[in-house]
Structure formats: structure tokens, C-alpha cells
Design an enzyme around this catalytic site. Structure first.
Site, short mmCIF file in Angstrom:
data_model
loop_
_atom_site.label_atom_id
_atom_site.label_comp_id
_atom_site.label_asym_id
_atom_site.label_seq_id
_atom_site.Cartn_x
_atom_site.Cartn_y
_atom_site.Cartn_z
CG LEU A 1 -1.97 -1.06 1.35
CD1 LEU A 1 -2.56 -1.06 2.76
CD2 LEU A 1 -3.05 -0.83 0.32
N GLY A 2 2.04 1.14 0.58
CA GLY A 2 2.92 2.31 0.64
C GLY A 2 4.26 1.95 1.23
N GLY B 1 9.78 5.42 5.65
CA GLY B 1 11.16 5.55 6.04
C GLY B 1 11.81 4.24 6.47
CG PHE B 2 12.30 3.64 9.88
CD1 PHE B 2 13.62 3.96 9.61
CD2 PHE B 2 11.52 4.55 10.59
CE1 PHE B 2 14.16 5.16 10.05
CE2 PHE B 2 12.05 5.74 11.03
CZ PHE B 2 13.37 6.05 10.76
N GLY B 3 10.18 0.99 6.53
CA GLY B 3 9.54 -0.26 6.17
C GLY B 3 8.43 -0.05 5.17
CE LYS C 1 4.58 2.97 9.84
NZ LYS C 1 4.13 4.32 10.26
CG ASP D 1 5.72 13.45 9.75
OD1 ASP D 1 5.98 14.46 9.05
OD2 ASP D 1 6.11 12.32 9.46
P1 ADP Z 1 5.81 5.98 7.40
O1 ADP Z 1 5.92 6.17 8.88
O2 ADP Z 1 6.88 5.09 6.90
O3 ADP Z 1 5.67 7.26 6.64
P2 ADP Z 1 2.95 5.56 7.06
O4 ADP Z 1 2.22 5.03 8.23
O5 ADP Z 1 2.81 7.01 6.78
O6 ADP Z 1 4.48 5.12 7.16
O7 ADP Z 1 2.52 4.73 5.76
C1 ADP Z 1 3.16 4.95 4.50
C2 ADP Z 1 2.15 4.95 3.38
O8 ADP Z 1 1.46 3.68 3.32
C3 ADP Z 1 1.03 5.99 3.55
O9 ADP Z 1 1.42 7.24 3.02
C4 ADP Z 1 -0.11 5.35 2.76
O10 ADP Z 1 0.04 5.62 1.37
C5 ADP Z 1 0.09 3.86 3.00
N1 ADP Z 1 -0.73 3.41 4.15
C6 ADP Z 1 -0.33 3.43 5.43
N2 ADP Z 1 -1.28 2.95 6.26
C7 ADP Z 1 -2.33 2.63 5.47
C8 ADP Z 1 -3.66 2.10 5.73
N3 ADP Z 1 -4.04 1.85 6.99
N4 ADP Z 1 -4.49 1.91 4.68
C9 ADP Z 1 -4.08 2.21 3.43
N5 ADP Z 1 -2.86 2.70 3.12
C10 ADP Z 1 -1.99 2.92 4.12
MG MG Z 2 6.30 7.72 10.18
#
Ligand code: ADP
Ligand code: MG
Ligand code: MG
Length: 270
Positions: free
Chosen positions: A13-14, A17-19, A35, A131
Site C-alpha cells: 500500500l505504501g 522511512g523504515f519499512g 505496517k 508530522d
Molecule cells: P511511514 O511512517 O513510513 O511514513 P505511514 O504510516 O505514513 O508510514 O505509511 C506509509 C504509506 O502507506 C502511507 O502514506 C499510505 O500511502 C500507505 N498506508 C499506510 N497505512 C495505510 C492504511 N491503513 N491503509 C491504506 N494505506 C496505508
Molecule cells: Mg512515520
């Protein structure tokens, strides 16, 4: 309970930074987002613990729910509610660019404001997210927003505005007083929220708005002061280069967003 075949390239899905974040199906057929943080990164553990500690105590319809977590040998897992429309940035300059109508944009802005108000006002110690940005705002199937990614969030006692810890956040979204002087308060989130509002209205990235972003901050600050005095006057800064139609939207949006974040809970529009 989570089969490893959920964690394949096609379910991503995305990336962060760390995963990575994966879409996964649980045994009971519920769809969730997982995540996955790699323990090799020193800061991953810290951010993981932060997300667990902060978000498991907080329940609000505009804040992403944490459903569970686990610590395994090589990785840390957060099980989160799945948001089918992904993050807001996709709808601003990504693959879905230009597809949000004005009503959806209003709803998204008010929803973020309500989520922030909850973080800032509902507990005896304020929670500062640190953030807030469009990639950390996730959208449900009906475009209701939820604030996600609590990796940098902090409890912030009111009498303690200066922090010695290193600056954390994202360039282009960070309040100048925090970036330059380490002054941390919930206003840091308000500034970032102002940038997100500007992005939602203009469809431009925070990093591209440059001096416009600065003027938005002062615009918000001024509007804030006026609002506290109950003077409902909005001044739209000319440097934003918005047409008349857009200006009307901005005026309405800021007015209501301020109502959501500033008034006592009972007066907030729902
Ligand atoms: P990081 O701390 O690495 O930035 P995020 O929690 O922001 O991680 O998640 C990174 C990306 O993954 C988000 O910008 C989004 O596009 C996708 N994503 C994260 N959580 C969800 C979710 N619960 N449902 C759908 N997409 C998600
Ligand atoms: Mg983060
Ligand atoms: Mg993120």
C-alpha cells in the site's frame, strides 16, 4: 494470525522511512493494513513504540485505529484499519489528481481539524503529532479522512514548550519556530494543517508553494487572533494567487476549520 504470503510486492500500500505497509486479509476475512518496520533501523523501534503507546489510547473517527501489534525477530508489525482510498497526496498530485470535488475537500479539511482538536484538547496532556502532511492523511471509501502515522507524535506538557530533542518532521510542513528554535507546541500541527489546507485547495505540493506557504502561516495566525476576538473577518493574502472562486472557498474553509479546532467541543460542527 498473519500469513507471510500477505507480505508480497502486489499487496504493498505504501513505503515509508523504515519499512512497508501491506494490505492483508485476516483469518476471519477482515481486511487490514499491516505496517512492517525493520528492526535494523535504530529509529524504527522508537517509532514503533511511539505509535503503539500513543495511538492505542486514542479513539476518534478521524484518527487511524491501531488494531494490534507484534514484535518478531526481524520486524515489528502494526496492524491498522485499512483505508481503501489510500493517502490524500494521491488525490492532489498523484494518480488520482484533480478528482476531489469541493464538498469532499471541505469534509477532508473539517475531518482533519476534528482529529487534531481531539489530539490537542481531549487529554490532560496535549498530543502533538509533529508530522501532519498529506501522505499521512488516509481516506476511507467515502473519503472521510483519518490522521495516520504517529511515529513522531509526542505528549507535550503545556508548561514545557522548548525541547532539546532533535528536530523531527518534514520540510515544507514545519513551523518556523520549531524548525529554527525547537519551540514545540500544538501550534506546530496547526501550521502543518495550514499547509495541507493550502495543498488541498491549490493541488500544489507544500515544497512548491514556497513563500505562499509562509504567507498562509501568517494568514492563519492572523485569522486565529481575529477569531479569538470573535471578529469574523477573513483576509485572503493576495500572494496566494487564487481566483475569486477559489478565494471564496478558502474563506469558508478556514472559517469552519477554525471553528472546529478552536471552539469548545460542544460547539464544534459534527
Ligand atoms: P511511514 O511512517 O513510513 O511514513 P505511514 O504510516 O505514513 O508510514 O505509511 C506509509 C504509506 O502507506 C502511507 O502514506 C499510505 O500511502 C500507505 N498506508 C499506510 N497505512 C495505510 C492504511 N491503513 N491503509 C491504506 N494505506 C496505508
Ligand atoms: Mg512515520
Ligand atoms: Mg508517513
Amino acid at each position: 494470525q498473519l500469513a507471510t504470503d500477505n507480505f508480497s510486492e502486489e499487496n504493498i500500500l505504501g513505503k515509508g522511512g523504515f519499512g512497508e505497509v501491506f494490505k492483508a486479509v485476516l483469518e476471519d476475512n477482515n481486511v487490514v493494513a499491516v505496517k512492517k518496520l525493520l528492526v535494523q533501523h535504530a529509529r524504527a523501534k522508537e517509532e514503533f513504540e511511539n505509535e503503539v503507546r500513543l495511538i492505542s489510547n486514542v479513539h476518534h473517527r478521524n484518527l487511524l485505529r491501531l488494531l494490534g501489534w507484534s514484535i518478531e525477530e526481524s520486524c515489528l508489525l502494526l496492524v491498522l484499519e485499512y483505508m481503501p482510498n489510500g493517502s490524500l497526496d494521491r488525490f492532489l498530485w498523484g494518480s488520482k489528481r484533480g478528482t476531489l470535488n469541493w464538498n469532499q475537500r471541505y469534509e477532508i479539511i473539517f475531518g482533519i481539524a476534528r482529529g487534531l482538536a481531539h489530539l490537542h484538547d481531549e487529554f490532560h496532556v496535549k498530543i502533538v503529532h509533529r508530522d501532519i502532511k498529506s501522505s499521512n492523511i488516509l481516506l476511507s471509501d467515502d473519503f472521510k479522512p483519518k490522521i495516520a502515522d504517529f511515529g513522531l507524535a509526542r505528549f507535550q506538557p503545556e508548561d514545557q514548550t522548548h525541547v532539546s530533542t532533535k528536530f523531527a518532521g518534514t520540510l515544507g510542513y514545519t513551523a518556523p519556530e520549531y524548525a529554527l528554535h525547537g519551540v514545540l507546541s500544538e501550534k506546530v500541527d496547526t501550521y502543518s494543517f495550514g499547509i495541507v489546507v493550502l495543498e488541498i485547495i491549490s493541488g500544489r505540493r507544500s515544497t512548491d508553494v514556497g513563500s505562499d506557504a509562509q504567507s498562509t502561516y501568517y494568514l492563519l495566525e492572523n485569522t486565529w487572533k481575529l477569531y479569538e476576538k470573535k471578529i469574523h473577518i477573513m483576509v485572503i493574502d493576495e500572494t496566494l494567487n487564487l481566483n475569486r472562486h477559489e478565494q471564496e472557498h478558502v474563506t469558508k474553509i478556514i472559517e469552519i476549520a477554525l471553528l472546529c479546532t478552536q471552539s469548545p467541543a460542544s460547539n464544534r460542527p459534527t
